[in-house]
Design a protein around this motif. Sequence first.
Motif, PDB file in Angstrom:
ATOM      1  N   PHE A 172      24.304  50.501  35.534  1.00  0.00           N
ATOM      2  CA  PHE A 172      23.534  51.663  35.582  1.00  0.00           C
ATOM      3  C   PHE A 172      24.323  52.760  35.208  1.00  0.00           C
ATOM      4  CE2 PHE A 172      22.152  55.513  37.847  1.00  0.00           C
ATOM      5  CZ  PHE A 172      20.688  55.394  37.424  1.00  0.00           C
ATOM      6  N   PHE A 173      25.644  52.829  35.749  1.00  0.00           N
ATOM      7  CA  PHE A 173      26.703  53.969  35.314  1.00  0.00           C
ATOM      8  C   PHE A 173      27.161  53.958  33.923  1.00  0.00           C
ATOM      9  CE2 PHE A 173      30.924  56.032  35.242  1.00  0.00           C
ATOM     10  CZ  PHE A 173      30.603  56.998  35.578  1.00  0.00           C
ATOM     11  N   ALA A 174      27.353  52.697  33.500  1.00  0.00           N
ATOM     12  CA  ALA A 174      27.840  52.352  32.025  1.00  0.00           C
ATOM     13  C   ALA A 174      26.840  52.936  31.274  1.00  0.00           C
ATOM     14  CB  ALA A 174      27.996  50.723  31.801  1.00  0.00           C
ATOM     15  N   LEU A 175      25.500  52.632  31.361  1.00  0.00           N
ATOM     16  CA  LEU A 175      24.416  53.147  30.441  1.00  0.00           C
ATOM     17  C   LEU A 175      24.207  54.693  30.515  1.00  0.00           C
ATOM     18  CD1 LEU A 175      21.542  50.476  31.183  1.00  0.00           C
ATOM     19  CD2 LEU A 175      22.835  50.894  29.012  1.00  0.00           C
ATOM     20  N   LEU A 176      24.450  55.300  31.676  1.00  0.00           N
ATOM     21  CA  LEU A 176      24.340  56.709  31.694  1.00  0.00           C
ATOM     22  C   LEU A 176      25.627  57.083  30.928  1.00  0.00           C
ATOM     23  CD1 LEU A 176      23.740  57.533  35.431  1.00  0.00           C
ATOM     24  CD2 LEU A 176      22.363  57.731  33.615  1.00  0.00           C
ATOM     25  N   ARG A 177      26.722  56.687  31.012  1.00  0.00           N
ATOM     26  CA  ARG A 177      28.064  57.281  30.314  1.00  0.00           C
ATOM     27  C   ARG A 177      27.610  57.085  28.765  1.00  0.00           C
ATOM     28  NH1 ARG A 177      32.040  53.803  28.233  1.00  0.00           N
ATOM     29  NH2 ARG A 177      34.224  54.782  27.755  1.00  0.00           N
ATOM     30  N   LEU A 178      26.989  55.937  28.305  1.00  0.00           N
ATOM     31  CA  LEU A 178      26.727  55.574  26.927  1.00  0.00           C
ATOM     32  C   LEU A 178      25.794  56.617  26.254  1.00  0.00           C
ATOM     33  CD1 LEU A 178      27.235  53.809  24.446  1.00  0.00           C
ATOM     34  CD2 LEU A 178      25.049  52.263  25.244  1.00  0.00           C
ATOM     35  N   LYS A 179      24.980  56.960  27.249  1.00  0.00           N
ATOM     36  CA  LYS A 179      23.907  58.044  26.564  1.00  0.00           C
ATOM     37  C   LYS A 179      24.406  59.388  26.378  1.00  0.00           C
ATOM     38  CE  LYS A 179      19.777  58.627  28.150  1.00  0.00           C
ATOM     39  NZ  LYS A 179      18.679  59.096  29.180  1.00  0.00           N
TER      40      LYS A 179
END
Length: 242
Positions: A208-215
């Motif tokens: 979840f956090f990795a995807l937020l960072r990627l966005k």
Amino acid sequence: MRDLEKRTGVHRETIRVYFRHGLLPEPERPAPNVADYGEAHVQAVLAVRKLQRDDGLTLPQIKEALRGQNSEGRVDAAAFRNLEALVAARVGMDGEVLLETLTAAWPYAEHDAKVFQGLGIVEILDTPKGPALSIMDSRIVTIWQLMRAEGYTEENGFPPTVVDFYAKPADMVAREESQRFIDATEGRMDDAEAARIFHAGIRHMVDFFALLRLKSLMRYIHFDDVTGHVDAARREANGPPK
């Protein structure tokens, strides 16, 4: 062995396979044909089982990860919780990765480990065999070696100190996340259930956090599919021209 089967729910032949791969500490043998297993064996068997079922690792992958190696593919970050649990249960067995082992594979590993220690990201341990890292810390250092191989080098403007801004935010997020978890579960469930959902949720929250960072990264850095230029994205990341 019968008691170990009962406590873990793992068949004795499977447990013997774990022993053959060197993943479990040898039992005490007070007499011929007698083996005494302790709580460490229970926890070690459960940890290996979780690494197989929850993290999808093979026994050779687990063995390599415990040595600080990773030649059979990517190991998800969440798996290192179970690897650390296995290390904690392996009484009398090596639980750290020697820096010289990492340096044999990655020439800058020891240098970068020392830099990361100075940033408070990893801790170099003094062991009878020499300086070493925990399983999780060895993976952090190894990831930076993989980054080096892709071009994240001092010559290209990426010394290992470039990640210094990660340390404090990571601690801040973890502290807030842990407090919110405690506030949400305290008085609503017993410790065993709270531990279950905490461990089950770790993998999802890492993703979840990795995807937020990627966005967010995609909002600030965008390469033109045709030219590969990044100039417009750099202007956006730096704010409007003055």
